[in-house]
Design an enzyme around this catalytic site. Structure first.
Site, PDB file in Angstrom:
ATOM      1  N   LYS A 202       7.043   4.623   8.875  1.00 45.61           N
ATOM      2  CA  LYS A 202       6.396   3.406   8.382  1.00 45.61           C
ATOM      3  C   LYS A 202       7.169   2.878   7.187  1.00 45.61           C
ATOM      4  CE  LYS A 202       2.131   1.437   6.660  1.00 45.61           C
ATOM      5  NZ  LYS A 202       0.681   1.544   6.592  1.00 45.61           N
ATOM      6  N   LYS A 256       6.848   1.497  12.648  1.00 46.75           N
ATOM      7  CA  LYS A 256       6.119   0.320  12.159  1.00 46.75           C
ATOM      8  C   LYS A 256       6.841  -0.295  10.974  1.00 46.75           C
ATOM      9  CE  LYS A 256       1.779  -0.766   9.995  1.00 46.75           C
ATOM     10  NZ  LYS A 256       0.708  -0.247   9.205  1.00 46.75           N
TER      11      LYS A 256
HETATM   12  C1  PBG Z   1      -2.804   0.585   5.825  1.00 50.71           C
HETATM   13  C2  PBG Z   1      -2.192  -0.140   6.957  1.00 50.71           C
HETATM   14  C3  PBG Z   1      -1.380  -1.284   6.896  1.00 50.71           C
HETATM   15  C4  PBG Z   1      -1.184  -1.687   8.211  1.00 50.71           C
HETATM   16  C5  PBG Z   1      -1.824  -0.762   9.046  1.00 50.71           C
HETATM   17  N1  PBG Z   1      -2.428   0.187   8.246  1.00 50.71           N
HETATM   18  C6  PBG Z   1      -0.910  -2.084   5.731  1.00 50.71           C
HETATM   19  C7  PBG Z   1      -0.092  -1.482   4.689  1.00 50.71           C
HETATM   20  O1  PBG Z   1       0.441  -0.395   4.806  1.00 50.71           O
HETATM   21  O2  PBG Z   1      -0.006  -2.141   3.652  1.00 50.71           O
HETATM   22  C8  PBG Z   1      -0.422  -2.915   8.624  1.00 50.71           C
HETATM   23  C9  PBG Z   1      -0.718  -3.455   9.981  1.00 50.71           C
HETATM   24  C10 PBG Z   1      -0.270  -4.855  10.207  1.00 50.71           C
HETATM   25  O3  PBG Z   1       0.410  -5.479   9.365  1.00 50.71           O
HETATM   26  O4  PBG Z   1      -0.607  -5.397  11.264  1.00 50.71           O
HETATM   27  N2  PBG Z   1      -2.239   1.664   5.351  1.00 50.71           N
END
Ligand code: PBG
Length: 333
Positions: A202, A256
Site C-alpha cells: 500500500k 494499492k
Molecule cells: C484506510 C484506507 C484508505 C483506503 C482504503 N482504506 C485510505 C488511506 O489509506 O488514506 C483508500 C481507498 C480508496 O481511495 O478508494 N486505511
C-alpha cells in the site's frame, strides 16, 4: 515468451482481428463479475443514500440500503462486498474505542448482510482512520504514529469484525507485525477460517483523496501517512512487504492503488503465486468518471479497459467502485 511470427505475408496478425467472432476466440484475458470486490460506504440512519461529490455515482448508504446493495451484488454474481464506515463525528476520538465496539456501524452492517445474504462474502477494512480524531490509521502519541500499541488495537478491531461474521479481514494500516498478531489472535479465539486479505503493498498515494472525503477522514488528517505507507518510488520495498505479510499468515495480498502500480501487481503474481488483488482506488475512479462526465472519455470503454489491465497484470481480482456497473454490463452480454 512471445513467439517469433512467420515473416510477412505468411503471418498477417490482422487475420485474427478481422471479425468479432475471431477476436472473441483469441481473447487472452476476460473480465468476469466473479473477479470483483465491491467497496461500499456505510452511514447511520435508515433509507438513506448520501452522494459523495468527488465520487459520482457512489453514495454513503444506511445499513438497510447496504443490505439492498449486498443483494444486488449477489444477484449480479459479485462474490464479495467490502465495508467502509462513515463514523459520526462525536464517535471519532483519540483513543479510537469505536473501532472495536461490537455495535459499531461496520459490525452492525456485517450482521445485517450475513443475515440477509449469507452467501455473499463480507470483507472489512482494519485501520483506525474512520474512528480517529486526527484521521490517521494508527494512534498518534507526541506527533508520532506508534506501531505496537496500534497493532494491539487493530487486533481488537479485527476480532470484533470476525465475531460479527466477517469472512475476509482487510488490514489496510501498514503497521509492522499486524498480520502475525491478527492471525494468532484469530486462531486463539476460534476464528480459524476467517481469511486475511492484506493491504500488503500500500503506497502513500494522492489517489486516496475522494475516499478520505467519503469516510470523513480527509479534513481531519494531520500531516501525511508517509511514515507507514510505502514511497511510490519503491518497488523492492513493496515486494518485501508482500513477502513479509504472506510469511505472517495472509491468505491473499493486495496492491494499492491499482493502475499506477501495475508493475507491482505483475511482480507480486510472478514472485509469490499467491491470490493477488488490486484496489482501483477512489482517485482512479474519480478520474475516469470526471473525464466521462465531461464527455472527454467513453465511460464504459475506459471502465472495462482499466479493469482488464489488472487481469493482464496477473491479478486474480479487483476491488473497484465500478463493480455493480461493470457486472451489469457483463451480464447484459
Ligand atoms: C484506510 C484506507 C484508505 C483506503 C482504503 N482504506 C485510505 C488511506 O489509506 O488514506 C483508500 C481507498 C480508496 O481511495 O478508494 N486505511
Amino acid at each position: 515468451m512471445p513467439r517469433t511470427p512467420a515473416p510477412f505475408p505468411a503471418a498477417r496478425l490482422r487475420r485474427l482481428r478481422r471479425t468479432a467472432a475471431l477476436r472473441e476466440l483469441v481473447q487472452e484475458h476476460r473480465l468476469s463479475a466473479a473477479d470483483l470486490i465491491w467497496p461500499v460506504f456505510v452511514r447511520e440512519g435508515e433509507g438513506g443514500a448520501e452522494p459523495i461529490p468527488s465520487m459520482p455515482g457512489v453514495a454513503r448508504l444506511s445499513i438497510d440500503r447496504v443490505v439492498d446493495a449486498a443483494r444486488e451484488a449477489a444477484d449480479l454474481g459479485i462474490p464479495a462486498i467490502c465495508l467502509f464506515p462513515y463514523t459520526d463525528p462525536d464517535r471519532r476520538t483519540e483513543d479510537c474505542a469505536e473501532a472495536w465496539s461490537p455495535d459499531n456501524l461496520t459490525n452492525r452492517a456485517i450482521r445485517a448482510i450475513k443475515a440477509a445474504v449469507p452467501e455473499l462474502a463480507v470483507m472489512t477494512d482494519i485501520a483506525l482512520d474512520p474512528y480517529n480524531a486526527n484521521g490517521h490509521d494508527g494512534f498518534v502519541v507526541n506527533g508520532e504514529i506508534v506501531n505496537d500499541e496500534t497493532v494491539a488495537a487493530l487486533v481488537k478491531m479485527g476480532l470484533a469484525q470476525a465475531e460479527a461474521g466477517a469472512d475476509i479481514l482487510g488490514p489496510s494500516d501498514m503497521m509492522d507485525g499486524r498480520i502475525g498478531a491478527l492471525r494468532t489472535a484469530l486462531e486463539d479465539a476460534g476464528h480459524r477460517d476467517v481469511a486475511i486479505l492484506s493491504y500488503a503493498a500500500k503506497f502513500a498515494s494522492g489517489f486516496y483523496g475522494p475516499f478520505r472525503d467519503a469516510v470523513g477522514a480527509g479534513a481531519r488528517l494531520v500531516g501525511d501517512k508517509k511514515t507507514y505507507q510505502i514511497d511510490p518510488a519503491n518497488r523492492d520495498e513493496a515486494l518485501t512487504c508482500v513477502a513479509r505479510d504472506l510469511a505472517e499468515g495472509a491468505d491473499m495480498v493486495m496492491v494499492k492503488p491499482g493502475m499506477p502500480y501495475l508493475d507491482i501487481c505483475r511482480a507480486v503474481k510472478d514472485r509469490f503465486d499467491a491470490p493477488t488483488f488490486a484496489y482501483q482506488v477512489s482517485g482512479e475512479y474519480a478520474m475516469l468518471m470526471a473525464a466521462a462526465g465531461n464527455g472527454w472519455l467513453d465511460g464504459d470503454k475506459v471502465m472495462v479497459e482499466s479493469l482488464l489491465s489488472f487481469k493482464r497484470a496477473g491479478c486474480d481480482g479487483v476491488l473497484t467502485y465500478f463493480a455493480p456497473r461493470v457486472a451489469r454490463m457483463l451480464g447484459a452480454g
